[in-house]
Write an enzyme that holds these catalytic residues in place. Sequence first.
Site, PDB file in Angstrom:
ATOM      1  CB  CYS A   2      -0.903   0.013   1.229  1.00  0.00           C
ATOM      2  SG  CYS A   2      -2.091  -1.351   1.282  1.00  0.00           S
ATOM      3  CG  LEU A  50      -2.257  -4.670  -3.103  1.00  0.00           C
ATOM      4  CD1 LEU A  50      -2.870  -4.700  -4.497  1.00  0.00           C
ATOM      5  CD2 LEU A  50      -0.800  -5.105  -3.168  1.00  0.00           C
ATOM      6  CD  GLU A  77      -0.227  -7.919   4.858  1.00  0.00           C
ATOM      7  OE1 GLU A  77      -0.988  -8.524   5.617  1.00  0.00           O
ATOM      8  OE2 GLU A  77      -0.616  -7.184   3.931  1.00  0.00           O
ATOM      9  CG  ASP A  97      -2.775  -6.949   9.061  1.00  0.00           C
ATOM     10  OD1 ASP A  97      -3.631  -6.674   8.203  1.00  0.00           O
ATOM     11  OD2 ASP A  97      -1.579  -6.654   8.940  1.00  0.00           O
ATOM     12  CG  LEU A 256       9.124 -13.134  -7.314  1.00  0.00           C
ATOM     13  CD1 LEU A 256       9.995 -11.944  -6.932  1.00  0.00           C
ATOM     14  CD2 LEU A 256       8.514 -12.924  -8.693  1.00  0.00           C
ATOM     15  CB  ILE A 288      11.933 -13.022 -15.399  1.00  0.00           C
ATOM     16  CG1 ILE A 288      12.077 -12.072 -16.608  1.00  0.00           C
ATOM     17  CG2 ILE A 288      12.845 -12.593 -14.257  1.00  0.00           C
ATOM     18  CD1 ILE A 288      11.548 -10.688 -16.390  1.00  0.00           C
ATOM     19  CB  SER A 363      10.737 -12.736  -2.845  1.00  0.00           C
ATOM     20  OG  SER A 363      12.082 -12.451  -3.144  1.00  0.00           O
ATOM     21  N   GLY A 364      12.751 -15.110  -2.245  1.00  0.00           N
ATOM     22  CA  GLY A 364      13.914 -15.548  -1.471  1.00  0.00           C
ATOM     23  C   GLY A 364      14.826 -14.404  -1.091  1.00  0.00           C
TER      24      GLY A 364
END
Length: 551
Positions: A2, A50, A77, A97, A256, A288, A363-364
Amino acid sequence: MCGIWALFGSDECLSVQCTGAMKIAHRGPDAFRFENINGFTNCCFGFHRLAIVDQLYGMQPLRVKRLPYLWLCYNGEIYNHRRLKDHYEFEYQTRMDGEILLHLYNRFGVEKMAYLLDGVFAFILLDTANRKVFLGRDTYGVRPMFKLLTNDGFLAVCSEAKGLHQITHSMTEPVEIAPFPPGHFEVFDLKPTGKVTSIQLDRFHTCTEEPKHAIHDNTRMLGTGFALETVKSNIRLLFENAVRKRLMAHRRIGCLLSGGLDSSLVAATLVTLAKEKQLPYPIQTFAIGTEDSPDILAARKVAAHIGSEHHEVNFTPEEGINALDDVIFHLESYDITTVRASVGMYLVSKYIHDKTDSVVIFSGEGSDELTQGYIYFHKSSLPKLTQPFHCVFIVSFLSAYVTSLELRVPFLDHRFTAYYLSLPEEMRTPKEGVEKHLLRDAFKGLNLIPDEILWRRKEAFSDGLTSVRKSWYTILQEHIESEVNDSQMEKAAKLFPYNPPTTKEGFFIRQMFEKHYPGRSGWTPHYWMPRWIKACDPSARTLPIYKPDQD
């Protein structure tokens, strides 16, 4: 993600100033609100949403009937909000939350509120009853936040610096726009005029400390001591819990997947836990690169192994080059390494947003900084006790700018990072010529991911996008060679006296940055380069210790 934006004590009409809030509209495509603050006509909040949790009552600034004097605008979050709500018997008005921040602050004050939060966040909290404004940001700065404060007390805050770049103020000289420090909170007195005075700036958590919210964690007790099998078991337990808690979402979850160790461990664990939770859809994974890139090939193997719904995003050199201007605009940086790596992230994020319904993206990211994963760590000359703090320095300034998506990074979980950094130095350093040896060893023999991926050598994201035969940085440099001439390079230091570019690639990128953000060269304090090794370019493929995987 957001977008949050707020002004306190504006000397300019708010209807003029609010155009700054629209500079970050890409952060929240679902809804927008601009709201004045009762009793302070020169103070306001702006919010781009969002919707991830509580799509009915999730608009901000958040206010609840029991606490009408509190206003909250936050991006983040909070993974332990239900546990805290139940433990302290708070009465919720929404399913958000973020509502937990209001109740914790009201009962304990801002410092305890901040250190009890297990999650990622950047917040602006206003208490009109006590005339206080509070700012705070999570331990690693996963959620970005920037601040502008003038000498006469005008405060402006935004998720991205671009939302403050053209804000009008009464100062005759330019005012610094600075990132709010991760792991800190700040307290301001709010005057009747709407102006503020900073009265406290303190750290509430460092990533080398066990977080205080751990007492409310449901993870079973960890094994004690540093026996190898005990450590490996603890790593698996904490990592799985880090992924599990991040499943909190009302929107579709994806991941990803570069085919490297980190993203593969995240994707495999995510798919396993999604089945356990019986999510009503398969996990989508996204890779990608150009058609023959090592990342595309490796990710394909991992996706087949874990059974994800896999998407491959192929791009041409022309598409990558054409994306540079947008990438630099969103990054607000002219660092060469960051720009190179972000082109792939930008293109895959755009694909996810435009072509799929996945919104929450795992994601890592963060693992390389935490676990000494960059190949230059093989040459580290830092004393034993200071190596973790180099990792901490890199991790603490990570920020994700992913278009209209919610990025989740389990490797930056508070408990996981605190435990990993508490381990003896000799357990965490590269072994047998392999970086991240301990992390790999912890998942050995489980068939979670293919062995060839578990032991795949590090390939930087921007390098893995393209084949070894022609790297992404080479493609960029060949294009730029005809765009920047030698005469321009001779004048580079005079034209850009702060952080002057020394290569044509650096000059080209700097020109694009200055077009969007003239006079803001200080936003990039230095150019990133590998440490402890002689390097003439940030690409790992240029280092003498680089060894490509043999297929």
